[in-house]
Scaffold this motif. Sequence first.
Motif, mmCIF file in Angstrom:
data_model
loop_
_atom_site.group_PDB
_atom_site.id
_atom_site.type_symbol
_atom_site.label_atom_id
_atom_site.label_comp_id
_atom_site.label_asym_id
_atom_site.label_seq_id
_atom_site.Cartn_x
_atom_site.Cartn_y
_atom_site.Cartn_z
ATOM 1 N N LEU A 147 48.479 -64.764 -22.105
ATOM 2 C CA LEU A 147 49.459 -65.851 -22.047
ATOM 3 C C LEU A 147 50.884 -65.310 -22.085
ATOM 4 O O LEU A 147 51.762 -65.765 -21.333
ATOM 5 N N ARG A 148 51.113 -64.319 -22.952
ATOM 6 C CA ARG A 148 52.457 -63.712 -23.019
ATOM 7 C C ARG A 148 52.790 -63.022 -21.704
ATOM 8 O O ARG A 148 53.919 -63.092 -21.218
ATOM 9 N N TRP A 149 51.803 -62.354 -21.128
ATOM 10 C CA TRP A 149 52.007 -61.643 -19.867
ATOM 11 C C TRP A 149 52.377 -62.615 -18.756
ATOM 12 O O TRP A 149 53.249 -62.349 -17.934
ATOM 13 N N LEU A 150 51.725 -63.773 -18.742
ATOM 14 C CA LEU A 150 52.002 -64.761 -17.698
ATOM 15 C C LEU A 150 53.349 -65.447 -17.882
ATOM 16 O O LEU A 150 53.871 -66.051 -16.952
ATOM 17 N N ASP A 151 53.914 -65.373 -19.080
ATOM 18 C CA ASP A 151 55.247 -65.929 -19.305
ATOM 19 C C ASP A 151 56.327 -65.035 -18.713
ATOM 20 O O ASP A 151 57.468 -65.453 -18.533
ATOM 21 N N GLU A 152 55.960 -63.788 -18.424
ATOM 22 C CA GLU A 152 56.921 -62.858 -17.824
ATOM 23 C C GLU A 152 56.837 -62.949 -16.298
ATOM 24 O O GLU A 152 55.935 -63.554 -15.740
ATOM 25 N N ASP A 153 57.802 -62.327 -15.641
ATOM 26 C CA ASP A 153 57.761 -62.281 -14.186
ATOM 27 C C ASP A 153 56.591 -61.411 -13.733
ATOM 28 O O ASP A 153 56.304 -60.372 -14.337
ATOM 29 N N LEU A 154 55.923 -61.828 -12.681
ATOM 30 C CA LEU A 154 54.818 -61.045 -12.134
ATOM 31 C C LEU A 154 55.311 -60.319 -10.879
ATOM 32 O O LEU A 154 55.475 -60.940 -9.833
ATOM 33 N N PRO A 155 55.580 -59.027 -10.970
ATOM 34 C CA PRO A 155 56.060 -58.297 -9.790
ATOM 35 C C PRO A 155 54.923 -58.042 -8.811
ATOM 36 O O PRO A 155 53.748 -57.988 -9.187
ATOM 37 N N ASP A 156 55.272 -57.888 -7.545
ATOM 38 C CA ASP A 156 54.267 -57.508 -6.554
ATOM 39 C C ASP A 156 53.743 -56.115 -6.878
ATOM 40 O O ASP A 156 54.450 -55.279 -7.463
ATOM 41 N N LEU A 157 52.506 -55.867 -6.497
ATOM 42 C CA LEU A 157 51.803 -54.659 -6.912
ATOM 43 C C LEU A 157 51.587 -53.716 -5.737
ATOM 44 O O LEU A 157 51.110 -54.127 -4.682
ATOM 45 N N SER A 158 51.927 -52.438 -5.933
ATOM 46 C CA SER A 158 51.701 -51.431 -4.907
ATOM 47 C C SER A 158 50.216 -51.074 -4.871
ATOM 48 O O SER A 158 49.652 -50.644 -5.872
ATOM 49 N N VAL A 159 49.574 -51.266 -3.707
ATOM 50 C CA VAL A 159 48.127 -51.059 -3.622
ATOM 51 C C VAL A 159 47.734 -49.977 -2.616
ATOM 52 O O VAL A 159 46.578 -49.900 -2.200
ATOM 53 N N SER A 160 48.677 -49.133 -2.214
ATOM 54 C CA SER A 160 48.343 -47.989 -1.363
ATOM 55 C C SER A 160 49.264 -46.836 -1.709
ATOM 56 O O SER A 160 50.272 -47.007 -2.391
ATOM 57 N N ARG A 161 48.912 -45.642 -1.225
ATOM 58 C CA ARG A 161 49.739 -44.451 -1.421
ATOM 59 C C ARG A 161 49.802 -43.692 -0.095
ATOM 60 O O ARG A 161 48.895 -43.807 0.745
ATOM 61 N N GLU A 162 50.854 -42.904 0.088
ATOM 62 C CA GLU A 162 50.971 -42.120 1.318
ATOM 63 C C GLU A 162 49.837 -41.108 1.393
ATOM 64 O O GLU A 162 49.576 -40.373 0.440
ATOM 65 N N ARG A 163 49.165 -41.072 2.524
ATOM 66 C CA ARG A 163 48.006 -40.190 2.661
ATOM 67 C C ARG A 163 48.410 -38.724 2.678
ATOM 68 O O ARG A 163 47.585 -37.838 2.402
ATOM 69 N N SER A 164 49.671 -38.458 2.953
ATOM 70 C CA SER A 164 50.133 -37.071 2.950
ATOM 71 C C SER A 164 50.022 -36.449 1.569
ATOM 72 O O SER A 164 49.863 -35.232 1.443
ATOM 73 N N ARG A 165 50.071 -37.272 0.513
ATOM 74 C CA ARG A 165 49.919 -36.715 -0.835
ATOM 75 C C ARG A 165 48.652 -37.201 -1.538
ATOM 76 O O ARG A 165 48.339 -36.748 -2.636
#
Length: 432
Positions: A147-165
């Motif tokens: 509940l406390r977490w949902l009271d805060e802003d929910l940022p978009d989530l990074s779900v990939s990484r550069e394949r070079s690394r």
Amino acid sequence: IQQAAAAAGTSPPELCERVSGLFRQALTQAAVSFTDFIRTSEPRHRRAVLHFWGALRDGGALYKGAYEGWYCTPEECFLPESQLAERRDAQGRPCKVSLETGHQVHWTKEENYMFRLSAFREPLGVRRWLRDNPRAVSPEPFYRRVLRWLDEDLPDLSVSRERSRLQWGIPVPGDATQTIYVWVDALVNYLSAAGYPEAHGEWADGFRYFLLRQGVPERDCDYYEEKVVKVVNSELADALGGLLNRSTALSINPSNTYPCFSESCFPKISDYSGEKAAGRASAEDYEFVASVASLPLQVAGCFEGFQIYKALECVALCVRQTNSFFQRHRPWKLDRKDPAEQLWLDTIIHVTLECLRVYGTLLQPVIPHAADKLLSRLAVEPEERGLSSLTFLPRYDGEPCPFEGRQLGPDTGVLFPRLEKSRQHQRETEKL
């Protein structure tokens, strides 16, 4: 995994093969059974992840954007400034670390696929739904945290990484420059194990008992060897194992049978208010029998609520009460030549074995080897070990007892050997 494999001079698949084998071995030694053992490198999981990614993409939940910030590799996440502290590294240079773990972070900027987490907050009405369903998240401290977490802003989530690394992982479909990251890979494992997208469907017993007996779901539990030895010895070796040995000893039960219950010795009364019955049982005995009778339902409720430590606490209390019952009436002092004394002796043993049968049945998920040994000693067949059909002391209620008169199983020795402190621990204690 990629970094650990490089440091070990091997490849990620080889490293995972070795580690997976260790987990399988540990599970076998701990008597942990499973309906499925899945690895995220398996083809079925890869299919599930690609399908899941496609569903997110087609639903407009993904977009490609630049992402930058302080990244913590061990924690696998970006951290805001509020969760960082200034420190100096091993060379004395200033650096930033995670406040919570002390791990060093590095400024990272790259182009990733982002999941629109922020877009799901209000349309789903998550906060309102959670407040209307307070038992949706358990244990209760985690409910408050969400509940406390949902009271805060929910940022978009990074779900990939550069394949070079990050070459170890599943490539983003249609974009060979990106690797699908853990949030849409490892977490989908729960779906792939269920058949998605096609369909949905001594170390051992003692250590397992200790962890479940002491572990509270909402916080960490303290572990040290002396505590393990004390809990396991007192509750399993002495209380439970000792009770089985005493009640099945040939000196007490020379016929090696499940003796008969005498209703005249232990007559049924309407309640447990302390009235004196006409038989040999005391008011304390009636209270004790009532406690054991209510135990299966109590334990089932605790298991349902993931409060396994409470279930084991209830069982341990009843085991102590049974030992007190046995000690209080001193069956070894009764004269078998006297028919009345023999009836009471048989009743004491019958009640004790009935209690042990209940404890063995309830403890099967926690100490499978010891529970099997206990139930086998009582000659309880595999099909008679279910929780749904568990009835305690049916003869007290005037019902037949299928175990009465049955020959007990073979005596295979001590139910649970006492644990000893390691020699190293003993030496350290002696020094202190």
